[in-house]
Design a protein around this motif. Structure first.
Motif, short mmCIF file in Angstrom:
data_model
loop_
_atom_site.label_atom_id
_atom_site.label_comp_id
_atom_site.label_asym_id
_atom_site.label_seq_id
_atom_site.Cartn_x
_atom_site.Cartn_y
_atom_site.Cartn_z
N PHE A 149 0.82 -1.21 0.00
CA PHE A 149 0.00 0.00 0.00
C PHE A 149 0.86 1.27 0.00
O PHE A 149 0.45 2.29 -0.56
CB PHE A 149 -1.01 -0.02 1.15
N ALA A 150 2.04 1.23 0.60
CA ALA A 150 2.94 2.38 0.51
C ALA A 150 3.37 2.57 -0.95
O ALA A 150 3.39 3.70 -1.45
CB ALA A 150 4.15 2.19 1.41
N ALA A 151 3.67 1.48 -1.64
CA ALA A 151 4.05 1.59 -3.05
C ALA A 151 2.89 2.14 -3.88
O ALA A 151 3.10 2.99 -4.76
CB ALA A 151 4.49 0.22 -3.58
N VAL A 152 1.69 1.68 -3.59
CA VAL A 152 0.51 2.16 -4.33
C VAL A 152 0.27 3.64 -4.08
O VAL A 152 0.08 4.42 -5.02
CB VAL A 152 -0.74 1.33 -3.98
N LEU A 153 0.30 4.06 -2.82
CA LEU A 153 0.02 5.46 -2.50
C LEU A 153 1.13 6.39 -2.97
O LEU A 153 0.88 7.37 -3.68
CB LEU A 153 -0.21 5.64 -1.00
N PHE A 154 2.36 6.10 -2.57
CA PHE A 154 3.47 6.98 -2.95
C PHE A 154 3.74 6.91 -4.45
O PHE A 154 3.94 7.94 -5.09
CB PHE A 154 4.72 6.63 -2.15
N GLY A 155 3.73 5.70 -5.00
CA GLY A 155 3.95 5.56 -6.44
C GLY A 155 2.81 6.13 -7.25
O GLY A 155 3.02 6.79 -8.28
N GLY A 156 1.59 5.88 -6.81
CA GLY A 156 0.42 6.42 -7.51
C GLY A 156 0.42 7.93 -7.51
O GLY A 156 0.12 8.58 -8.52
N PHE A 157 0.79 8.52 -6.36
CA PHE A 157 0.82 9.98 -6.29
C PHE A 157 1.93 10.54 -7.18
O PHE A 157 1.73 11.57 -7.85
CB PHE A 157 0.97 10.46 -4.85
N ALA A 158 3.07 9.88 -7.21
CA ALA A 158 4.17 10.34 -8.10
C ALA A 158 3.71 10.29 -9.55
O ALA A 158 4.01 11.21 -10.33
CB ALA A 158 5.41 9.47 -7.89
N ILE A 160 0.57 10.52 -10.61
CA ILE A 160 -0.41 11.61 -10.78
C ILE A 160 0.31 12.94 -10.94
O ILE A 160 -0.04 13.75 -11.80
CB ILE A 160 -1.41 11.63 -9.60
N GLU A 161 1.33 13.18 -10.13
CA GLU A 161 2.11 14.42 -10.26
C GLU A 161 2.76 14.52 -11.63
O GLU A 161 2.83 15.60 -12.22
CB GLU A 161 3.20 14.50 -9.19
N HIS A 162 3.23 13.39 -12.14
CA HIS A 162 3.90 13.38 -13.45
C HIS A 162 2.95 13.72 -14.59
O HIS A 162 3.30 14.47 -15.49
CB HIS A 162 4.55 12.01 -13.68
N ARG A 169 3.80 20.10 -6.42
CA ARG A 169 4.04 21.08 -5.36
C ARG A 169 4.55 22.38 -5.92
O ARG A 169 4.16 23.45 -5.47
CB ARG A 169 5.06 20.54 -4.36
N ASP A 170 5.41 22.32 -6.93
CA ASP A 170 5.98 23.55 -7.45
C ASP A 170 4.96 24.42 -8.20
O ASP A 170 5.21 25.57 -8.49
CB ASP A 170 7.19 23.27 -8.35
N SER A 171 3.78 23.86 -8.49
CA SER A 171 2.77 24.66 -9.19
C SER A 171 1.75 25.26 -8.22
O SER A 171 0.87 26.00 -8.63
CB SER A 171 2.04 23.79 -10.22
#
Length: 175
Positions: A149-158, A160-162, A169-171
């Motif tokens: 679930f850490a891979a899903v959340l952190f990877g999924g968010f990365a 989505i950011e991409h 964050r920079d936007s």
């Protein structure tokens, strides 16, 4: 929500909380991962604790409460603090180490709670050891669930950011 980054973070945590309602192996759950994720991505400490605990509470309203629920919520709060240590250092190794740390904390604290309050084990050193030994088979699923679930959340968010620059964050101003 006017802030798309905040909306995505909250949605991922609530979604993870709802996954608790789906049948799963014992201890293979998103609890620690959503707390780590919240700690890592919410700049506001109040939100970092409130959002995952609220998601947990909502799912517990459906699943029901048990005698050790307070200990589980304390472990979740500790996982938020561990997640806060990831801020600015999010990567596969650091997230994996944080997931491992939260799994170990959960194992140690919840099983101590079982030993101390359940009446299932004698209140002695031998009883404490027996409680931890009996819990070892469940630790495997805790580790796998926390890593998955850490891979899903952190990877999924990365991801989505991409694909969605408006979430980066920079936007935006920090969440």
């Amino acid at each position: 929500m006017a802030n798309p980054r905040l909306a995505v973070i909250v949605a991922l945590i609530i979604g993870a909380g709802l996954l608790r309602l789906v049948p799963h192996p014992p201890n293979f759950a998103p609890i620690a991962a959503m707390a780590l994720f919240a700690g890592a991505y919410f700049g506001n400490a109040r939100l970092a604790f409130l959002v995952p605990l609220a998601a947990m509470l909502l799912s517990d309203l459906v699943l029901g409460f048990h005698s050790g629920i307070l200990v589980v919520y304390v472990c979740m709060a500790i996982a938020v603090v561990i997640g806060m240590q990831l801020r600015g250092r999010i990567g596969a190794a650091s997230v994996g180490l944080a997931a491992l740390a939260s799994a170990v904390v959960f194992f140690v604290v919840t099983n101590f709670g079982v030993w101390a309050t359940s009446g299932m084990y004698p209140i002695s050193f031998e009883g404490l050891v027996a409680c931890y030994v009996a819990a070892i088979p469940f630790f495997h699923n805790t580790l796998l669930g926390d890593f998955f679930f850490a891979a899903v959340l952190f990877g999924g968010f990365a991801l989505i950011e991409h694909v969605s620059p408006g979430v980066r964050r920079d936007s935006l101003r920090a969440v």
